[in-house]
Design a protein around this motif. Structure first.
Motif, PDB file in Angstrom:
ATOM      1  N   GLN A  35       0.836  -1.193   0.000  1.00  0.00           N
ATOM      2  CA  GLN A  35       0.000   0.000   0.000  1.00  0.00           C
ATOM      3  C   GLN A  35       0.876   1.251   0.000  1.00  0.00           C
ATOM      4  N   PHE A  36       0.289   2.365  -0.357  1.00  0.00           N
ATOM      5  CA  PHE A  36       0.997   3.639  -0.410  1.00  0.00           C
ATOM      6  C   PHE A  36       1.457   4.035   0.996  1.00  0.00           C
ATOM      7  N   PRO A  37       2.660   4.630   1.136  1.00  0.00           N
ATOM      8  CA  PRO A  37       3.562   5.111   0.071  1.00  0.00           C
ATOM      9  C   PRO A  37       4.610   4.089  -0.366  1.00  0.00           C
ATOM     10  N   PHE A  38       4.657   2.923   0.295  1.00  0.00           N
ATOM     11  CA  PHE A  38       5.669   1.929  -0.048  1.00  0.00           C
ATOM     12  C   PHE A  38       5.417   1.334  -1.422  1.00  0.00           C
ATOM     13  N   TYR A  39       4.134   1.190  -1.766  1.00  0.00           N
ATOM     14  CA  TYR A  39       3.796   0.574  -3.043  1.00  0.00           C
ATOM     15  C   TYR A  39       2.338   0.871  -3.378  1.00  0.00           C
ATOM     16  N   ASP A  40       2.061   1.041  -4.666  1.00  0.00           N
ATOM     17  CA  ASP A  40       0.680   1.155  -5.138  1.00  0.00           C
ATOM     18  C   ASP A  40       0.668   0.892  -6.634  1.00  0.00           C
ATOM     19  N   TYR A  41      -0.322   0.153  -7.089  1.00  0.00           N
ATOM     20  CA  TYR A  41      -0.347  -0.248  -8.496  1.00  0.00           C
ATOM     21  C   TYR A  41      -0.495   0.938  -9.435  1.00  0.00           C
ATOM     22  N   THR A  42      -0.948   2.097  -8.927  1.00  0.00           N
ATOM     23  CA  THR A  42      -1.110   3.277  -9.776  1.00  0.00           C
ATOM     24  C   THR A  42       0.188   4.061  -9.939  1.00  0.00           C
ATOM     25  N   LEU A  43       1.203   3.757  -9.136  1.00  0.00           N
ATOM     26  CA  LEU A  43       2.470   4.475  -9.213  1.00  0.00           C
ATOM     27  C   LEU A  43       3.280   4.017 -10.422  1.00  0.00           C
ATOM     28  N   PRO A  44       4.167   4.873 -10.937  1.00  0.00           N
ATOM     29  CA  PRO A  44       5.033   4.467 -12.053  1.00  0.00           C
ATOM     30  C   PRO A  44       5.913   3.283 -11.641  1.00  0.00           C
ATOM     31  N   HIS A  45       6.295   2.481 -12.622  1.00  0.00           N
ATOM     32  CA  HIS A  45       7.079   1.284 -12.334  1.00  0.00           C
ATOM     33  C   HIS A  45       8.391   1.615 -11.626  1.00  0.00           C
ATOM     34  N   PHE A  46       9.043   2.717 -12.005  1.00  0.00           N
ATOM     35  CA  PHE A  46      10.345   3.010 -11.414  1.00  0.00           C
ATOM     36  C   PHE A  46      10.225   3.274  -9.913  1.00  0.00           C
ATOM     37  N   MET A  47       9.069   3.780  -9.472  1.00  0.00           N
ATOM     38  CA  MET A  47       8.869   4.020  -8.046  1.00  0.00           C
ATOM     39  C   MET A  47       8.635   2.705  -7.299  1.00  0.00           C
ATOM     40  N   ASN A  48       7.804   1.846  -7.868  1.00  0.00           N
ATOM     41  CA  ASN A  48       7.529   0.554  -7.227  1.00  0.00           C
ATOM     42  C   ASN A  48       8.759  -0.354  -7.226  1.00  0.00           C
ATOM     43  N   PHE A  49       9.546  -0.312  -8.306  1.00  0.00           N
ATOM     44  CA  PHE A  49      10.768  -1.116  -8.345  1.00  0.00           C
ATOM     45  C   PHE A  49      11.793  -0.585  -7.351  1.00  0.00           C
ATOM     46  N   GLY A  50      11.855   0.750  -7.231  1.00  0.00           N
ATOM     47  CA  GLY A  50      12.829   1.347  -6.327  1.00  0.00           C
ATOM     48  C   GLY A  50      12.509   1.107  -4.862  1.00  0.00           C
ATOM     49  N   SER A  51      11.230   0.978  -4.539  1.00  0.00           N
ATOM     50  CA  SER A  51      10.843   0.765  -3.139  1.00  0.00           C
ATOM     51  C   SER A  51      10.617  -0.723  -2.870  1.00  0.00           C
ATOM     52  N   MET A  52       9.480  -1.241  -3.307  1.00  0.00           N
ATOM     53  CA  MET A  52       9.156  -2.633  -3.019  1.00  0.00           C
ATOM     54  C   MET A  52      10.066  -3.608  -3.755  1.00  0.00           C
ATOM     55  N   GLY A  53      10.396  -3.312  -5.012  1.00  0.00           N
ATOM     56  CA  GLY A  53      11.215  -4.233  -5.797  1.00  0.00           C
ATOM     57  C   GLY A  53      12.574  -4.477  -5.177  1.00  0.00           C
ATOM     58  N   SER A  54      13.196  -3.418  -4.674  1.00  0.00           N
ATOM     59  CA  SER A  54      14.525  -3.572  -4.067  1.00  0.00           C
ATOM     60  C   SER A  54      14.464  -4.387  -2.785  1.00  0.00           C
ATOM     61  N   VAL A  55      13.402  -4.204  -2.008  1.00  0.00           N
ATOM     62  CA  VAL A  55      13.261  -4.950  -0.755  1.00  0.00           C
ATOM     63  C   VAL A  55      12.955  -6.421  -1.044  1.00  0.00           C
ATOM     64  N   ILE A  56      12.144  -6.676  -2.060  1.00  0.00           N
ATOM     65  CA  ILE A  56      11.866  -8.061  -2.458  1.00  0.00           C
ATOM     66  C   ILE A  56      13.160  -8.751  -2.873  1.00  0.00           C
ATOM     67  N   ALA A  57      13.976  -8.073  -3.660  1.00  0.00           N
ATOM     68  CA  ALA A  57      15.247  -8.654  -4.096  1.00  0.00           C
ATOM     69  C   ALA A  57      16.138  -8.965  -2.893  1.00  0.00           C
ATOM     70  N   HIS A  58      16.155  -8.051  -1.941  1.00  0.00           N
ATOM     71  CA  HIS A  58      16.956  -8.249  -0.728  1.00  0.00           C
ATOM     72  C   HIS A  58      16.553  -9.533  -0.013  1.00  0.00           C
ATOM     73  N   HIS A  59      15.248  -9.756   0.127  1.00  0.00           N
ATOM     74  CA  HIS A  59      14.779 -10.930   0.860  1.00  0.00           C
ATOM     75  C   HIS A  59      14.914 -12.211   0.038  1.00  0.00           C
ATOM     76  N   LEU A  60      14.795 -12.122  -1.280  1.00  0.00           N
ATOM     77  CA  LEU A  60      15.005 -13.306  -2.110  1.00  0.00           C
ATOM     78  C   LEU A  60      16.434 -13.828  -1.979  1.00  0.00           C
ATOM     79  N   VAL A  61      17.379 -12.908  -1.807  1.00  0.00           N
ATOM     80  CA  VAL A  61      18.777 -13.314  -1.651  1.00  0.00           C
ATOM     81  C   VAL A  61      18.959 -14.182  -0.411  1.00  0.00           C
ATOM     82  N   HIS A  62      18.134 -13.950   0.614  1.00  0.00           N
ATOM     83  CA  HIS A  62      18.247 -14.754   1.833  1.00  0.00           C
ATOM     84  C   HIS A  62      17.983 -16.237   1.576  1.00  0.00           C
ATOM     85  N   GLY A  63      17.318 -16.531   0.473  1.00  0.00           N
ATOM     86  CA  GLY A  63      17.063 -17.931   0.149  1.00  0.00           C
ATOM     87  C   GLY A  63      18.302 -18.667  -0.329  1.00  0.00           C
TER      88      GLY A  63
END
Length: 233
Positions: A196-224
């Motif tokens: 949810q906003f402001p961390f993520y929202d489907y209406t936001l541009p992709h670069f914003m969602n990748f920069g916020s949620m996308g980077s954190v998802i990548a961080h946690h995937l590495v833990h695998g």
């Protein structure tokens, strides 16, 4: 002495649920023990009780009233892009041998990705069945606590007997606001409360969602596949 101790431990477990005399005595003991005179507000105490005993029910109510499914759909799209990029980066590095790269790729591709909420929480029949063995009396608060304890015991016995459905069982509540990679089940957990906003929202541009949620998802995937994930298949 043992009898008195066991009786005291039983009362200690339920003292905050009993009459004011027990609550007051517990508060005096708490202040003397920890030196902290502040206590939870009534609303917070009630919420924590519901969260502890009826987390799935609260989670279902949350996603029905405060979550847009488009957020979940777009998050899956971003996750797929991030996972693909992470796999490509892993396969191109020079410090891992071929067998290790192949194992890392297989693990990332096979991870169970849980975004938003489990589907059964939008199903009225499934939610009713989840609590079908629980008896609640609107005029017996303490009796309800005992009933809930019995319900929880039966639920755990059922899980031990029939095993756990990993796709439906979530470690977090849907309204939690943090994500993690749960190595024992090889799964990524991203609750609806975080999508949810402001961390993520489907209406936001992709670069914003990748920069916020996308980077954190990548961080946690590495833990695998990092020094901790290596201990889990």
């Amino acid at each position: 002495m043992l009898n008195n101790y066991l009786v005291w431990k039983l009362i200690d477990r339920y003292e905050t649920e009993l009459s004011w005399e027990y609550v007051h005595a517990n508060r005096e003991f708490y202040v003397d023990k920890y030196g902290i005179p502040q206590f939870l507000g009534t609303w917070l105490y009630c919420f924590q009780t519901m969260d502890r005993y009826f987390g799935d029910a609260l989670s279902s109510m949350y996603v029905r009233d405060h979550f847009a499914d488009k957020n979940k759909e777009k998050a899956h799209e971003i996750l797929d892009y991030v996972k693909e990029a992470l796999i490509d980066s892993t396969m191109q590095n020079t410090f891992m041998d071929g067998a290790t790269k192949a194992r890392a790729k297989s693990k990332m591709q096979g991870s169970l990705d849980k975004l938003g909420y489990p589907d059964f929480m939008m199903n009225d029949a499934a939610m009713d069945n989840l609590y079908s063995s629980l008896n609640v009396d609107p005029y017996d608060y303490f009796g309800n606590l005992l009933s809930v304890n019995n319900y929880i015991q039966k639920s755990w016995n059922k899980k031990l007997k029939n095993h756990v459905n990993k796709e439906e069982e979530w470690v977090y509540r849907t309204y939690d606001t943090f994500m993690s990679y749960y190595n024992p089940w090889n799964e990524l957990l991203v609750p609806a409360g975080l999508l949810q906003f402001p961390f993520y929202d489907y209406t936001l541009p992709h670069f914003m969602n990748f920069g916020s949620m996308g980077s954190v998802i990548a961080h946690h995937l590495v833990h695998g596949i990092d020094h901790s994930g290596i201990w889990f298949s």
